[in-house]
Design an enzyme around this catalytic site. Structure first.
Site, PDB file in Angstrom:
ATOM      1  CG  HIS A 127      41.359  71.283 -10.728  1.00 50.88           C
ATOM      2  ND1 HIS A 127      42.284  72.098 -10.104  1.00 50.88           N
ATOM      3  CD2 HIS A 127      41.729  71.224 -12.021  1.00 50.88           C
ATOM      4  CE1 HIS A 127      43.147  72.537 -10.996  1.00 50.88           C
ATOM      5  NE2 HIS A 127      42.845  72.022 -12.171  1.00 50.88           N
TER       6      HIS A 127
ATOM      7  CE  LYS B 111      46.699  70.843 -10.992  1.00 52.45           C
ATOM      8  NZ  LYS B 111      46.083  70.857 -12.299  1.00 52.45           N
TER       9      LYS B 111
ATOM     10  CB  SER C 121      40.655  74.203 -12.440  1.00 50.83           C
ATOM     11  OG  SER C 121      41.454  74.692 -13.485  1.00 50.83           O
TER      12      SER C 121
HETATM   13  C1  LIG Z   1      46.597  70.543 -13.673  1.00 48.03           C
HETATM   14  C2  LIG Z   1      45.703  69.790 -14.589  1.00 48.03           C
HETATM   15  C3  LIG Z   1      46.137  68.638 -15.234  1.00 48.03           C
HETATM   16  C4  LIG Z   1      47.586  68.239 -15.249  1.00 48.03           C
HETATM   17  O1  LIG Z   1      47.985  67.737 -14.043  1.00 48.03           O
HETATM   18  P1  LIG Z   1      49.536  67.818 -13.662  1.00 48.03           P
HETATM   19  O2  LIG Z   1      49.710  66.739 -12.671  1.00 48.03           O
HETATM   20  O3  LIG Z   1      49.780  69.194 -13.147  1.00 48.03           O
HETATM   21  O4  LIG Z   1      50.308  67.571 -14.931  1.00 48.03           O
HETATM   22  C5  LIG Z   1      45.225  67.865 -15.911  1.00 48.03           C
HETATM   23  N1  LIG Z   1      43.924  68.222 -15.990  1.00 48.03           N
HETATM   24  C6  LIG Z   1      43.477  69.355 -15.426  1.00 48.03           C
HETATM   25  C7  LIG Z   1      42.040  69.706 -15.541  1.00 48.03           C
HETATM   26  C8  LIG Z   1      44.358  70.190 -14.729  1.00 48.03           C
HETATM   27  O5  LIG Z   1      43.931  71.333 -14.214  1.00 48.03           O
END
Ligand SMILES: *Cc1c(COP(=O)(O)O)cnc(C)c1O
Length: 404
Positions: free
Chosen positions: A217, A248, A189
């Site tokens: 993502h 997300k 990301s």
């Molecule tokens: C945002 C993110 C997470 C964590 O997810 P949350 O639900 O925000 O705790 C895990 N892996 C990646 C690659 C991320 O970008």
């Protein structure tokens, strides 16, 4: 020992490196995404356009999602009242897990309070279940996967980012009989690149390894049904564990893993990060079910999302701004210096009403500090033109580097 001084010195060190973070206090305007109101410390407010949200599809304010959330809250109350084992499990939790398993074509799924917790809990538990397991991890994996690897206490090997020759070299060097887990992401990301998933699966088959894929993502955003890159590439059935988030593309909060019945059941029985914490509130779970069903059924959202991202990349490229190569919806602009990165984003926010967080170390390596822009289907041509004008101004005023 002067404890306070230790804390203050730690903060001063971060400030000295130009990467001290100050939060913008936003009030999102439901129905008017990506517009928000910013609350200033002196009590005044101003309008901003949010360009760095991971609510990629604006689902956090989808009217049907809001309605499902309100309805469930009015009917069942808000808190879940316990861990999943003790009073916290509602029929909605079970329904959501079924929906998530189905999204990835897997037998089962397990919910966690966040994507971070799901990676930490699942990776550490799965690896601990295998005697002498060796975790083979991509160098750019997310902090939550690294936490899971650390907590497993297992041996780990790091392969250079997306470097299949290096991955094979490592796999080949490991004892044939040892259990192995290859941990990787689909969309990375910060750069917006994608892992060569088919090749990773081939190598996993060749060397008898399990595969652990973070699709955070990509879920909701790629594949005909939003099953992620593993759906798009047709390899979901070859992945041992698919991990994702509800925070997300689905616009809420919570994390999950999906895989075989036995794997999911084993993690459910053993993972402290699942067992010893209160589960998600029922209204949030109801909202997530509605959001996932809507996103799955609406491929148009994914098409619009990609169109908007491409449009922004084209505009920035035409303006001579240093867009980093990205094959996804993530649009990174290189600055290459922490202090100037922060200056640029402060200026954008204070003077142009453009909200983009600077991405600094430790999220990215020193010297590659950047702006990370995430256009959604709701960022229209007008706000894009305003953004490009603001960026051109700021680049000139700070004499930042243009595209090579
Ligand atoms: C945002 C993110 C997470 C964590 O997810 P949350 O639900 O925000 O705790 C895990 N892996 C990646 C690659 C991320 O970008």
């Amino acid at each position: 020992m002067n404890y306070e001084k230790v804390f203050q010195d730690a903060v001063d060190k971060v400030k000295g490196e130009g990467r001290y973070r100050v939060f913008a206090h936003l009030e999102r305007q439901a129905g008017n995404f990506p517009h928000a109101t910013r609350h200033h410390p002196d009590g005044t407010t101003s309008d901003v356009v949010v360009w760095c949200s991971n609510d990629y599809l604006g689902q956090g304010q989808n009217q049907d999602v809001l309605a499902a959330l309100s309805e469930a809250g009015a009917r069942m109350g808000v808190g879940s009242g316990g861990t999943r084992n003790i009073a916290g499990t509602t029929y909605l939790h079970a329904e959501l897990e079924k929906e998530l398993a189905d999204l990835h074509g897997k037998e089962a799924a397990l919910l966690f309070t966040s994507g971070y917790v799901s990676n930490d809990a699942a990776i550490s538990t799965i690896a601990q279940l295998m005697p002498d397991c060796i975790i083979v991890s991509d160098a750019l994996n997310h902090a939550s996967m690294i936490a899971g690897i650390r907590h497993s206490g297992c041996a780990k090997k790091i392969y250079r980012h997306n470097d299949m020759a290096h991955l094979e070299e490592i796999l080949k060097s490991l004892p044939k009989a040892a259990p192995k887990l290859i941990a990787f992401e689909s969309v990375y990301s910060m750069d917006g690149d994608i892992s060569p998933m088919k090749q990773i699966c081939d190598l996993a088959d060749k060397y008898g390894a399990m595969t652990y894929l973070d699709e955070v993502h990509a879920v909701g955003l790629y594949g005909e049904n939003g099953g992620g890159i593993s759906e798009r590439e047709g390899v979901a059935d070859r992945i041992t564990v698919i991990e994702g988030t509800l925070a997300k593309a689905f616009g809420l909060m919570g994390g999950y893993i999906a895989g075989s019945e036995a794997m999911v059941d084993a993690v459910r029985c053993a993972a402290p990060g699942f067992i010893f914490t209160t589960t998600l509130p029922p209204p949030l779970v109801a909202g997530a079910i509605t959001s996932i069903r809507h996103v799955r059924a609406t491929n148009e959202l994914r098409v619009q999302h990609q169109e908007r991202a491409q449009r922004l990349k084209d505009l920035l490229t035409a303006a001579g701004l240093p867009v980093m190569p990205s094959v996804t919806h993530i649009v990174p602009l290189m600055v290459g210096d922490a202090v100037r990165c922060k200056q640029a984003t402060d200026m954008l926010l204070d003077e142009y009403g453009v909200y983009i967080q600077p991405i600094n170390y430790p999220t990215v390596p020193v010297g590659t500090e950047r702006l990370r822009i995430t256009p959604s289907p709701f960022h229209d041509d007008d706000v894009m033109d305003e953004l490009v004008t603001a960026l051109k101004d700021v680049w000139m005023r700070l004499q930042l580097q243009n595209a090579a």
